[in-house]
Design a protein around this motif. Structure first.
Motif, PDB file in Angstrom:
ATOM      1  N   UNK A   1     -79.124 -68.464 -51.873  1.00 56.18           N
ATOM      2  CA  UNK A   1     -80.137 -69.366 -52.435  1.00 56.18           C
ATOM      3  C   UNK A   1     -79.465 -70.390 -53.341  1.00 56.18           C
ATOM      4  N   UNK A   2     -79.777 -71.659 -53.157  1.00 53.82           N
ATOM      5  CA  UNK A   2     -79.184 -72.697 -53.983  1.00 53.82           C
ATOM      6  C   UNK A   2     -79.787 -72.685 -55.382  1.00 53.82           C
ATOM      7  N   UNK A   3     -79.139 -73.409 -56.279  1.00 51.65           N
ATOM      8  CA  UNK A   3     -79.650 -73.531 -57.644  1.00 51.65           C
ATOM      9  C   UNK A   3     -81.056 -74.122 -57.639  1.00 51.65           C
ATOM     10  N   UNK A   4     -81.272 -75.169 -56.856  1.00 52.18           N
ATOM     11  CA  UNK A   4     -82.587 -75.815 -56.808  1.00 52.18           C
ATOM     12  C   UNK A   4     -83.647 -74.849 -56.292  1.00 52.18           C
ATOM     13  N   UNK A   5     -83.304 -74.047 -55.306  1.00 53.45           N
ATOM     14  CA  UNK A   5     -84.252 -73.066 -54.768  1.00 53.45           C
ATOM     15  C   UNK A   5     -84.591 -72.007 -55.813  1.00 53.45           C
ATOM     16  N   UNK A   6     -83.616 -71.604 -56.588  1.00 52.23           N
ATOM     17  CA  UNK A   6     -83.871 -70.625 -57.643  1.00 52.23           C
ATOM     18  C   UNK A   6     -84.818 -71.188 -58.703  1.00 52.23           C
ATOM     19  N   UNK A   7     -84.620 -72.441 -59.064  1.00 54.68           N
ATOM     20  CA  UNK A   7     -85.498 -73.069 -60.054  1.00 54.68           C
ATOM     21  C   UNK A   7     -86.924 -73.133 -59.517  1.00 54.68           C
ATOM     22  N   UNK A   8     -87.083 -73.493 -58.260  1.00 55.32           N
ATOM     23  CA  UNK A   8     -88.426 -73.554 -57.675  1.00 55.32           C
ATOM     24  C   UNK A   8     -89.056 -72.167 -57.600  1.00 55.32           C
ATOM     25  N   UNK A   9     -88.254 -71.153 -57.286  1.00 54.86           N
ATOM     26  CA  UNK A   9     -88.777 -69.786 -57.237  1.00 54.86           C
ATOM     27  C   UNK A   9     -89.231 -69.330 -58.609  1.00 54.86           C
ATOM     28  N   UNK A  11     -90.283 -71.201 -61.029  1.00 57.77           N
ATOM     29  CA  UNK A  11     -91.524 -71.910 -61.321  1.00 57.77           C
ATOM     30  C   UNK A  11     -92.718 -71.224 -60.652  1.00 57.77           C
ATOM     31  N   UNK A  12     -92.539 -70.770 -59.427  1.00 61.42           N
ATOM     32  CA  UNK A  12     -93.626 -70.082 -58.718  1.00 61.42           C
ATOM     33  C   UNK A  12     -93.939 -68.742 -59.372  1.00 61.42           C
ATOM     34  N   UNK A 189     -93.445 -60.633 -65.515  1.00 63.49           N
ATOM     35  CA  UNK A 189     -92.162 -61.329 -65.393  1.00 63.49           C
ATOM     36  C   UNK A 189     -91.469 -61.371 -66.744  1.00 63.49           C
ATOM     37  N   UNK A 190     -90.196 -61.000 -66.753  1.00 65.92           N
ATOM     38  CA  UNK A 190     -89.362 -61.135 -67.951  1.00 65.92           C
ATOM     39  C   UNK A 190     -88.187 -62.035 -67.595  1.00 65.92           C
ATOM     40  N   UNK A 244     -89.224 -79.821 -65.245  1.00 64.24           N
ATOM     41  CA  UNK A 244     -89.459 -80.935 -64.321  1.00 64.24           C
ATOM     42  C   UNK A 244     -90.182 -80.453 -63.079  1.00 64.24           C
ATOM     43  N   UNK A 245     -89.787 -79.297 -62.543  1.00 62.09           N
ATOM     44  CA  UNK A 245     -90.437 -78.743 -61.359  1.00 62.09           C
ATOM     45  C   UNK A 245     -91.881 -78.378 -61.669  1.00 62.09           C
ATOM     46  N   UNK A 246     -92.133 -77.907 -62.880  1.00 57.22           N
ATOM     47  CA  UNK A 246     -93.490 -77.531 -63.291  1.00 57.22           C
ATOM     48  C   UNK A 246     -94.349 -78.732 -63.678  1.00 57.22           C
TER      49      UNK A 246
END
Length: 249
Positions: A1-9, A11-12, A189-190, A244-246
């Motif tokens: 998983x890329x860094x960007x994908x982790x950030x999006x995950x 956020x979800x 979530x922690x 930013x993603x949020x």
């Protein structure tokens, strides 16, 4: 998983219903100029034996030396300001995406950034108390005495030695630890930020979370149990990207 994908995950995860918390360590404050304690190659405890410098027995045995060390650490906090990670965590709480912050840090930067629900499991430097009669004082009483040459600082009521309201090595955990433990019951979530997760009992808190995300420069003993691990040096950048993603930047 890329860094960007982790950030999006991440956020979800934050958007899902339930109680979300952050758990922070020294790594969240390094961008504010505060030294880390346990990082390999640069951590304070690689140069100083904590049992000889920052324990309850060290305070009782060599109080003047203890205060010389402790005030040096305190001076490293002087002038420190919250960074992007502190402000992001406060904003996430404001937006009801976080229920609060549990921190190992004694620097007070989460409160300074605007976080309302903060559990300081290792204490803080806003107050102190007498070792003998337990009379409480504002921290400035201790600080003013030390700066005027009284080392160790003394209680005006009984003459006993003052101690800061931080959790020293050999101390029992303070009330905030047990409040945090209770608050984490049912935690969805922690998000661990800047903690090596090596100092117990605080490092046991992740076991209470249904999902764990770790944002830390180096690997931790909990990485294999985390849904996401983001190994980045700058926690502030991770949270800037998350906001930013949020849509909260």
């Amino acid at each position: 998983m890329t860094y960007e994908e982790k950030i999006r995950s991440l956020a979800e995860y934050l958007k899902k219903p339930g109680h979300n918390f952050a758990f922070t360590g020294a790594g969240v404050s390094t961008e504010s100029g505060i030294p880390d304690f346990r990082s390999r190659g640069s951590g304070l405890w690689e140069r100083v034996d904590p049992m000889k410098a920052a324990s309850l027995s060290a305070l009782r045995r060599e109080p003047a030396q203890f205060y010389k060390f402790f005030m040096g650490v305190r001076e490293s906090f002087a002038g420190a300001e919250p960074n992007a990670a502190h402000y992001a965590l406060a904003r996430l709480e404001e937006e009801k995406l976080l229920a609060g912050v549990i921190t190992q840090n004694i620097d007070g930067l989460h409160r300074a950034a605007g976080s309302q629900k903060v559990w300081e499991v290792h204490g803080h430097m806003r107050s102190c108390r007498c070792l003998d009669c337990s009379k409480p004082y504002p921290f400035n009483v201790l600080l003013d005495q030390y700066r005027s040459g009284t080392n160790p600082p003394r209680c005006s009521q009984c003459g006993g030695m003052l101690r800061p309201d931080v959790v020293l090595f050999e101390d029992a955990m303070g009330e905030d630890f047990y409040k945090a433990y209770h608050a984490l019951s049912g935690c969805q979530l922690l998000i661990v930020v800047g903690s090596s997760l090596q100092v117990y009992p605080a490092a046991s808190l992740p076991e209470l979370a249904k999902r764990l995300v770790i944002v830390n420069r180096e690997p931790t003993p909990w990485d294999s149990r985390a849904s996401l691990v983001i190994n980045e040096t700058m926690a502030g950048q991770v949270f800037t990207d998350l906001m930013a993603v949020l849509g909260l930047d």
